[in-house]
Design an enzyme around this catalytic site. Structure first.
Site, short mmCIF file in Angstrom:
data_model
loop_
_atom_site.label_atom_id
_atom_site.label_comp_id
_atom_site.label_asym_id
_atom_site.label_seq_id
_atom_site.Cartn_x
_atom_site.Cartn_y
_atom_site.Cartn_z
N GLY A 1 0.83 -1.20 0.00
CA GLY A 1 0.00 0.00 0.00
C GLY A 1 0.86 1.24 0.00
O GLY A 1 1.81 1.35 0.78
N ALA A 2 0.55 2.17 -0.93
CA ALA A 2 1.32 3.42 -1.01
C ALA A 2 0.42 4.61 -0.68
O ALA A 2 0.46 5.64 -1.34
CB ALA A 2 1.95 3.57 -2.39
N TYR B 1 -1.04 7.05 2.76
CA TYR B 1 -0.31 7.85 3.75
C TYR B 1 0.66 6.98 4.55
O TYR B 1 1.82 7.32 4.72
CB TYR B 1 -1.28 8.51 4.73
CG TYR B 1 -2.10 9.61 4.13
CD1 TYR B 1 -1.53 10.82 3.77
CD2 TYR B 1 -3.46 9.45 3.93
CE1 TYR B 1 -2.27 11.83 3.23
CE2 TYR B 1 -4.23 10.47 3.38
CZ TYR B 1 -3.63 11.66 3.03
OH TYR B 1 -4.38 12.65 2.48
N VAL C 1 -2.68 -6.75 -4.10
CA VAL C 1 -2.36 -7.77 -3.10
C VAL C 1 -3.63 -8.56 -2.83
O VAL C 1 -4.70 -7.97 -2.62
CB VAL C 1 -1.88 -7.11 -1.79
CG1 VAL C 1 -1.62 -8.15 -0.70
CG2 VAL C 1 -0.63 -6.26 -2.02
N GLU D 1 -17.67 17.12 4.82
CA GLU D 1 -16.70 17.78 3.93
C GLU D 1 -17.16 17.71 2.48
O GLU D 1 -16.98 18.66 1.71
CB GLU D 1 -15.31 17.16 4.10
CG GLU D 1 -14.72 17.46 5.49
CD GLU D 1 -13.21 17.26 5.59
OE1 GLU D 1 -12.72 16.27 5.05
OE2 GLU D 1 -12.55 18.12 6.22
N GLN E 1 -3.37 11.75 9.69
CA GLN E 1 -2.37 12.15 10.68
C GLN E 1 -1.82 10.97 11.47
O GLN E 1 -0.60 10.83 11.63
CB GLN E 1 -3.07 13.11 11.64
CG GLN E 1 -2.22 14.17 12.23
CD GLN E 1 -3.04 14.97 13.24
OE1 GLN E 1 -2.81 14.85 14.43
NE2 GLN E 1 -3.99 15.75 12.80
N LYS F 1 -6.43 24.07 8.32
CA LYS F 1 -6.71 22.85 7.55
C LYS F 1 -5.77 22.74 6.34
O LYS F 1 -5.19 21.69 6.07
CB LYS F 1 -8.17 22.89 7.08
CG LYS F 1 -8.59 21.77 6.18
CD LYS F 1 -8.98 20.55 6.94
CE LYS F 1 -9.30 19.41 6.01
NZ LYS F 1 -9.65 18.21 6.70
P1 NAD Z 1 -17.79 8.01 10.29
O1 NAD Z 1 -17.96 6.63 10.81
O2 NAD Z 1 -17.03 8.98 11.07
O3 NAD Z 1 -19.24 8.65 10.01
C1 NAD Z 1 -20.29 7.93 9.40
C2 NAD Z 1 -21.64 8.56 9.75
O4 NAD Z 1 -22.63 7.77 9.10
C3 NAD Z 1 -21.95 8.54 11.26
O5 NAD Z 1 -22.36 9.83 11.64
C4 NAD Z 1 -23.09 7.52 11.37
O6 NAD Z 1 -24.06 7.91 12.34
C5 NAD Z 1 -23.71 7.55 9.97
N1 NAD Z 1 -24.36 6.26 9.62
C6 NAD Z 1 -23.80 5.03 9.59
N2 NAD Z 1 -24.72 4.10 9.19
C7 NAD Z 1 -25.88 4.78 8.98
C8 NAD Z 1 -27.19 4.41 8.54
N3 NAD Z 1 -27.51 3.15 8.23
N4 NAD Z 1 -28.13 5.37 8.44
C9 NAD Z 1 -27.83 6.66 8.71
N5 NAD Z 1 -26.62 7.07 9.11
C10 NAD Z 1 -25.65 6.16 9.24
O7 NAD Z 1 -17.18 7.81 8.80
P2 NAD Z 1 -16.42 8.85 7.87
O8 NAD Z 1 -17.05 10.19 7.89
O9 NAD Z 1 -16.26 8.16 6.56
O10 NAD Z 1 -15.00 8.98 8.53
C11 NAD Z 1 -14.12 7.83 8.65
C12 NAD Z 1 -12.92 8.20 9.49
O11 NAD Z 1 -12.09 9.13 8.79
C13 NAD Z 1 -13.30 8.85 10.80
O12 NAD Z 1 -12.44 8.41 11.79
C14 NAD Z 1 -13.10 10.31 10.53
O13 NAD Z 1 -12.83 11.07 11.69
C15 NAD Z 1 -11.94 10.29 9.55
N6 NAD Z 1 -11.98 11.47 8.70
C16 NAD Z 1 -11.32 12.59 9.13
C17 NAD Z 1 -11.36 13.75 8.38
C18 NAD Z 1 -10.62 14.98 8.89
O14 NAD Z 1 -9.83 14.88 9.82
N7 NAD Z 1 -10.86 16.15 8.32
C19 NAD Z 1 -12.08 13.78 7.17
C20 NAD Z 1 -12.75 12.63 6.75
C21 NAD Z 1 -12.70 11.48 7.52
#
Ligand code: NAD
Length: 406
Positions: A8-9, A11, A78, A166, A319, A379
């Site tokens: 995997g390449a 982060y 892989v 986002e 991070q 950010k």
């Molecule tokens: P997440 O798990 O953080 O969020 C998923 C959301 O979907 C939750 O709020 C949950 O309640 C909702 N959900 C799940 N199943 C559902 C359903 N059946 N019906 C309705 N809602 C439902 O996932 P993510 O946003 O993809 O993030 C993944 C990881 O990556 C996290 O740890 C996040 O903090 C990280 N991330 C960080 C950044 C940043 O630092 N800027 C940006 C993107 C992601």
């Protein structure tokens, strides 16, 4: 010469190689495997999905950061790791033997078994998937010119975690351009976030979470909370509200673009390899290795690492992936060069900032709470830091975010 394979390449994997190849010249050969010949900044996928940035702006060639005297690159998929024989199986090449393996195969979109999610919604877990979302959006907006179907102008984002939020912000920025394709006004395009939780942004205190929600609402992004998605049909999301009685029929909401951001799991290769996993993640040892296998490091999104309070693993972020990579490079270099191995892995987050479009953001960094322009500045600096650390000055200058003054 010892053989190290890095899988995997992203982060975690690419940073491991960049940090390690300086330390093990002459004592080890590194083989890096990835299915793509480019690295991409996964934290920017929403910019590609919305069409605000081309994929080329968030990616760069892997070979550009490799030292060919130490590292060989194989472009392939892989399929399995066999820890017992220390072998990696690939889709189109002979198996690779290793002394040490660093598995950093990243994440895939998780559908949690929800009916129709895979068939009828668009995931956003790779550059190809982000490009597919953008192509779908453009085609749907173009179609509106003929169809005059209001659903062509509607976008539903399933899951309002960081990824969904986002993406919603980036799509807001893209509205003017998409409206031009459809021949409508930007406000005619409707963006809706649906989420099962009652309180969005659980990682932030009430004040900051409320700020984030108010910001989305100010941008006319609709939010449906307490809504558990049960099924996705073509052009339709079916959900149950928290307070609905058992026999209440499911609610329905229509849109011709439905995007799936309800969470991710670690690479399916983890399960294929028979490792003890939960949603593609292995609970690491203190040295970021798989349980009972000190020669198999598991880092990035395939790893679960417990903080000292032992309650829940750290959230997976770019991070922490970079931090794990630095640790593994030090640990491996010590083992190969006969030095003292570093102590237990520890992680200190620099902060968490969510962007809502190009100029707005909110989050926690360096112990303080930030929102608005200062948060957006932080950010972009965080993203630039990650580009610099792995891609070097060349990639920072080519791909960095320097639109810091608005
Ligand atoms: P997440 O798990 O953080 O969020 C998923 C959301 O979907 C939750 O709020 C949950 O309640 C909702 N959900 C799940 N199943 C559902 C359903 N059946 N019906 C309705 N809602 C439902 O996932 P993510 O946003 O993809 O993030 C993944 C990881 O990556 C996290 O740890 C996040 O903090 C990280 N991330 C960080 C950044 C940043 O630092 N800027 C940006 C993107 C992601």
């Amino acid at each position: 010469m010892k053989k190290i394979v890095v899988l995997g390449a992203g982060y975690a994997g690419l940073k491991t190689v960049v940090a390690l190849q300086k330390k093990v010249k002459g004592v080890a050969q590194i083989t890096l495997v990835d299915q793509n010949d480019y690295h991409y900044e996964a934290t920017d996928l929403h910019e590609v999905a919305s069409g605000n940035l081309p994929a080329s702006k968030i990616s760069y060639p892997i070979k550009g950061v490799l030292d060919s005297a130490v590292t060989t690159f194989i472009q392939d998929r892989v399929t399995k790791v066999d820890p017992a024989t220390k072998t990696v199986e690939l889709a189109h090449h002979e198996p690779l033997k290793y002394d040490y393996c660093v598995m950093a195969l990243g994440f895939v979109s998780e559908n949690f078994g929800i009916k129709g999610a895979t068939e009828n919604s668009l995931p956003m877990a790779s550059v190809d998937e982000a490009n597919a979302i953008h192509e779908h959006l453009v085609a749907t907006m173009k179609n509106y010119r003929e169809s005059h179907d209001a659903n062509d102008l509607k976008i539903i984002i399933c899951g309002a975690g960081f990824t969904g939020i986002e993406l919603a912000g980036a799509l807001h920025d893209a509205k003017k351009r998409l409206a031009g394709v459809a021949g409508v006004q930007p406000d005619d395009i409707e963006i809706t976030l649906i989420d099962a939780s009652s309180r969005l942004l659980p990682m932030f205190n009430d004040k900051l979470a409320n700020y984030g929600v108010a910001l989305l609402q100010k941008l006319q992004i609709k939010i449906i909370k307490d809504a558990f998605i049960n099924e996705i049909q073509p052009g339709k999301v079916l959900y149950k509200k928290k307070d609905d009685a058992e026999d209440t029929p499911l609610h329905e909401i229509d849109a011709n673009t439905i995007i799936w951001t309800t969470g991710v799991s670690g690479s399916p290769v983890v399960g294929e390899s028979g490792l003890p996993e939960r949603r593609g993640r292995v609970m690491d040892t203190d040295h970021l290795t798989a349980p009972d296998d000190d020669d198999l490091y598991m880092i990035g999104d395939v790893a679960a690492v417990m903080p000292p309070d032992g309650k829940r693993p750290y959230p997976t972020t770019a991070q922490i992936s970079l931090s794990m990579a630095n640790y593994v490079a030090k640990d491996l270099a010590a083992r190969l060069n006969g030095g003292n191995r570093p102590g237990t892995y520890t992680y200190k987050s620099l902060g968490t900032v969510a962007s809502v479009g190009n100029t707005r953001a909110f989050g926690v960094a360096m112990g303080g709470h930030y929102h608005g322009y200062p948060a957006s500045f932080i950010k972009k600096m965080i993203m630039n830091k990650s580009l610099l650390e792995t891609g070097g000055v060349k990639e920072l200058m080519a791909k960095g975010r320097f639109d810091l003054y608005h």
